[in-house]
Design an enzyme around this catalytic site. Structure first.
Site, PDB file in Angstrom:
ATOM      1  N   ARG A  70       0.828  -1.204   0.000  1.00 55.29           N
ATOM      2  CA  ARG A  70       0.000   0.000   0.000  1.00 55.29           C
ATOM      3  C   ARG A  70       0.866   1.260   0.000  1.00 55.29           C
ATOM      4  NH1 ARG A  70      -4.797   0.170   4.199  1.00 55.29           N
ATOM      5  NH2 ARG A  70      -5.520  -1.406   2.722  1.00 55.29           N
ATOM      6  N   HIS A  74       0.545   4.393  -2.747  1.00 52.85           N
ATOM      7  CA  HIS A  74       0.286   5.771  -2.337  1.00 52.85           C
ATOM      8  C   HIS A  74       1.468   6.678  -2.665  1.00 52.85           C
ATOM      9  CE1 HIS A  74      -3.448   5.431   0.355  1.00 52.85           C
ATOM     10  NE2 HIS A  74      -3.333   4.286  -0.300  1.00 52.85           N
ATOM     11  N   ASN A 102      -4.095   9.158   3.626  1.00 45.30           N
ATOM     12  CA  ASN A 102      -2.939   8.500   4.221  1.00 45.30           C
ATOM     13  C   ASN A 102      -2.959   8.429   5.737  1.00 45.30           C
ATOM     14  OD1 ASN A 102      -1.908   8.265   1.637  1.00 45.30           O
ATOM     15  ND2 ASN A 102      -0.567  10.038   1.806  1.00 45.30           N
ATOM     16  N   HIS A 191      -5.847  -5.711  -3.450  1.00 44.01           N
ATOM     17  CA  HIS A 191      -6.723  -5.976  -2.322  1.00 44.01           C
ATOM     18  C   HIS A 191      -6.957  -7.459  -2.101  1.00 44.01           C
ATOM     19  CE1 HIS A 191      -8.516  -1.639  -2.196  1.00 44.01           C
ATOM     20  NE2 HIS A 191      -7.273  -1.714  -1.786  1.00 44.01           N
TER      21      HIS A 191
END
Length: 329
Positions: A70, A74, A102, A191
């Site tokens: 992740r 990001h 975040n 995911h």
């Protein structure tokens, strides 16, 4: 190759080892190109160091693979893959960690610090962005870290859990990523592991979850469990649930099956199958649910494509950070 596509893909070991020890692609033909053997002479053990350290991290907590994966997403969605997400706030720099997408979602910074420390001990001031993943892909290395971050871009560029299909696709298109990348890379493919906070799936489970899942007995049981974890009246925002409740720690195509059943935990995921506009993405969800090899192959391609997103400013003043959290003095 067949072994690489078995249901359990070494997820307990090196599912998503990403060391943000720097970032950025060459700026012109005069700059040295990224290569797979960039550190063959300067630090031949760097890949093994990162592999071993990430292996320890995942063995200590299976969720660590998803945390680091992740972080990578990001980071790349803001200024390109330049390590800017790792920077702490200072008097002169506002980092990205406290931006809305975040602040409560990103963890794993200490993992990066520990890996960086090991690499720094073996090869001082070495730069590297290295990924080792479930379906395994090689990533060219030899990059520089950004000396800046963007709180504003973090708030606007990163897809959010409750966004609709068109908005999600637009954010990928804006970065030069395709509909296929959208459906394969994030939010969907990644995911297959990890968890979500109640705050990010409350709207979904008290919204159209029952409609998309058809109210089957199994889905009703799972929905009841989710509602117990995440009350409608508020509170429990930080309670978590696995994104893929069937195989939460295994990198596989199970999450696509959940979407076929209408059980995607996040609205942004289920939209890729259930939206009236999901003509192309629906076909991809069906394909990846049926063919895990196709998903793994495209996931590798899309991850490399996303990992090549660049920050032009770092071409000029990028650096090799001594600490991932602060620019060099």
């Amino acid at each position: 190759m067949a072994a690489s596509f078995r249901p359990r893909i070494l997820a307990m070991q090196f599912l998503a080892a990403i060391a943000f020890i720097s970032g950025i692609i060459r700026s012109s033909a005069d700059d040295p190109p990224l290569t797979l053997d960039y550190y063959a002479s300067s630090c031949p053990t760097v890949l093994e160091i990162i592999r071993e350290e990430m292996g320890r991290e995942v063995l200590s907590d299976q969720r660590n693979a998803a945390l680091v994966l992740r972080l990578h997403f990001h980071d790349c969605f803001v200024q390109g893959c330049d390590g800017s997400v790792l920077l702490d706030d200072t008097v002169t720099l506002r980092g990205e960690k406290t931006a809305s997408p975040n602040i409560n979602s990103l963890k794993g910074f200490e993992i990066i610090d520990r890996i960086k420390s090991k690499v720094e001990s073996a090869c001082p001031e070495l730069d590297a962005v290295l990924l080792v993943g479930g379906p395994y892909w090689d990533v060219p290395v030899g990059r520089k870290d950004s000396r800046s971050a963007s709180y504003d871009l973090a708030n606007t560029n990163i897809p959010t859990p409750n966004q609709g299909l068109i908005s999600i696709i637009y954010k990928f298109f804006y970065l030069g990523l395709s509909v296929t990348d959208t459906c394969t890379c994030k939010p969907l493919g990644a995911h297959t592991i990890g968890v979500a906070r109640c705050e990010n799936f409350r709207t979904r489970i008290y919204g159209d979850y029952e409609l998309t899942s058809g109210g089957s007995p199994l889905s009703e049981v799972h929905l009841s469990q989710l509602k117990s974890t995440c009350p409608a009246a508020g509170g429990g925002d930080n309670n978590i649930a696995p994104l893929d409740y069937e195989t939460p720690y295994t990198f596989d195509n199970s999450y696509y099956h959940l979407l076929l059943n209408g059980e995607g935990l996040l609205n942004s995921d289920q939209e890729l199958y259930s939206s009236l506009l999901a003509l192309q993405t629906r076909k991809l969800v069906e394909q990846y649910a049926l063919d895990p090899a196709a998903f793994f192959q495209q996931f590798s391609i899309s991850m490399i494509k996303m990992g090549n997103l660049t920050n032009p400013d770092s071409f000029v003043d990028g650096e090799v950070r001594k600490s991932c959290r602060f620019i060099n003095a």
